[in-house]
Design an enzyme around this catalytic site. Structure first.
Site, PDB file in Angstrom:
ATOM      1  N   HIS A  54     -16.613 -43.845 -73.483  1.00 36.83           N
ATOM      2  CA  HIS A  54     -15.896 -45.013 -72.982  1.00 36.83           C
ATOM      3  C   HIS A  54     -16.836 -46.216 -73.045  1.00 36.83           C
ATOM      4  O   HIS A  54     -18.060 -46.071 -72.979  1.00 36.83           O
ATOM      5  CB  HIS A  54     -15.462 -44.798 -71.540  1.00 36.83           C
ATOM      6  CG  HIS A  54     -14.317 -43.850 -71.383  1.00 36.83           C
ATOM      7  ND1 HIS A  54     -13.419 -43.955 -70.344  1.00 36.83           N
ATOM      8  CD2 HIS A  54     -13.929 -42.778 -72.102  1.00 36.83           C
ATOM      9  CE1 HIS A  54     -12.523 -43.001 -70.437  1.00 36.83           C
ATOM     10  NE2 HIS A  54     -12.812 -42.269 -71.494  1.00 36.83           N
ATOM     11  N   GLU A  56     -17.679 -48.384 -70.847  1.00 36.77           N
ATOM     12  CA  GLU A  56     -18.568 -48.498 -69.698  1.00 36.77           C
ATOM     13  C   GLU A  56     -19.756 -47.545 -69.804  1.00 36.77           C
ATOM     14  O   GLU A  56     -20.894 -47.927 -69.496  1.00 36.77           O
ATOM     15  CB  GLU A  56     -17.812 -48.173 -68.394  1.00 36.77           C
ATOM     16  CG  GLU A  56     -16.634 -49.082 -68.130  1.00 36.77           C
ATOM     17  CD  GLU A  56     -15.302 -48.564 -68.665  1.00 36.77           C
ATOM     18  OE1 GLU A  56     -14.286 -48.807 -67.997  1.00 36.77           O
ATOM     19  OE2 GLU A  56     -15.274 -47.937 -69.741  1.00 36.77           O
ATOM     20  N   CYS A  84     -11.616 -46.099 -65.193  1.00 39.47           N
ATOM     21  CA  CYS A  84     -11.049 -44.787 -64.884  1.00 39.47           C
ATOM     22  C   CYS A  84     -11.971 -44.060 -63.895  1.00 39.47           C
ATOM     23  O   CYS A  84     -13.064 -44.552 -63.583  1.00 39.47           O
ATOM     24  CB  CYS A  84     -10.897 -43.980 -66.170  1.00 39.47           C
ATOM     25  SG  CYS A  84     -12.473 -43.396 -66.858  1.00 39.47           S
ATOM     26  N   CYS A  87     -15.611 -43.444 -65.304  1.00 39.65           N
ATOM     27  CA  CYS A  87     -16.402 -44.663 -65.441  1.00 39.65           C
ATOM     28  C   CYS A  87     -16.731 -45.275 -64.089  1.00 39.65           C
ATOM     29  O   CYS A  87     -17.843 -45.761 -63.880  1.00 39.65           O
ATOM     30  CB  CYS A  87     -15.687 -45.649 -66.343  1.00 39.65           C
ATOM     31  SG  CYS A  87     -15.588 -45.043 -68.049  1.00 39.65           S
TER      32      CYS A  87
END
Length: 152
Positions: A54, A56, A84, A87
């Site tokens: 992801h 992040e 999410c 993260c």
């Protein structure tokens, strides 16, 4: 809103556009310390075949390497979409001081949309959160991406 928030969110949106060009969900992240960019990241799950890739997580990994510490104290992370659970957990564990995000994620967001991680009582939870910065731009980018996906 601080004067730098939109400036750094624009950089995060640029990262999201990089993701979209690779047919990745267009989410971008930027980590800043003392008004200087420390790291950048964008979603790379499809291209790397890695569920953890992801925006992040990539930005956090890069910031830890650049600053030579896993404690990202006094750092701000700018993300185009509400994080999410994975993260948000990484953001809290990295001790990031402030989180600024663009659009809300009503299906997976952990800054109030589905859950509110910073208020669940975790040990390291001192983080200031600001959502909705350049929300329309971030939401439009995601909406256009998924519209194109459906039309294929």
């Amino acid at each position: 809103m601080q004067t730098f928030d939109e400036e750094f969110m624009k950089l995060a949106l640029d990262q999201a556009i990089c993701a979209a060009k690779l047919d990745e969900v267009p989410v971008g992240a930027v980590i800043v310390k003392e008004q200087k960019v420390v790291s950048l990241g964008y979603n790379q799950r499809e291209s790397s075949n890695n569920a953890l890739a992801h925006a992040e997580i990539i930005a956090i990994n890069s910031a830890c390497q650049a600053l030579k510490t896993w404690r990202l104290l006094d750092c701000v992370i700018y993300i185009t979409m509400e994080p999410c659970p994975m993260c948000m957990g990484a953001i809290l564990n990295a001790r990031i001081s402030r989180l600024v995000f663009g659009c809300y994620d009503l299906k997976n967001g952990c800054c109030g949309s589905v859950a509110d991680f910073e208020n669940l009582g975790f040990t390291h939870k001192k983080i200031a959160v600001l959502g909705g910065v350049m929300q329309q731009e971030a939401a439009t980018l995601l909406g256009e991406f998924f519209k194109q996906k459906r039309n294929r």
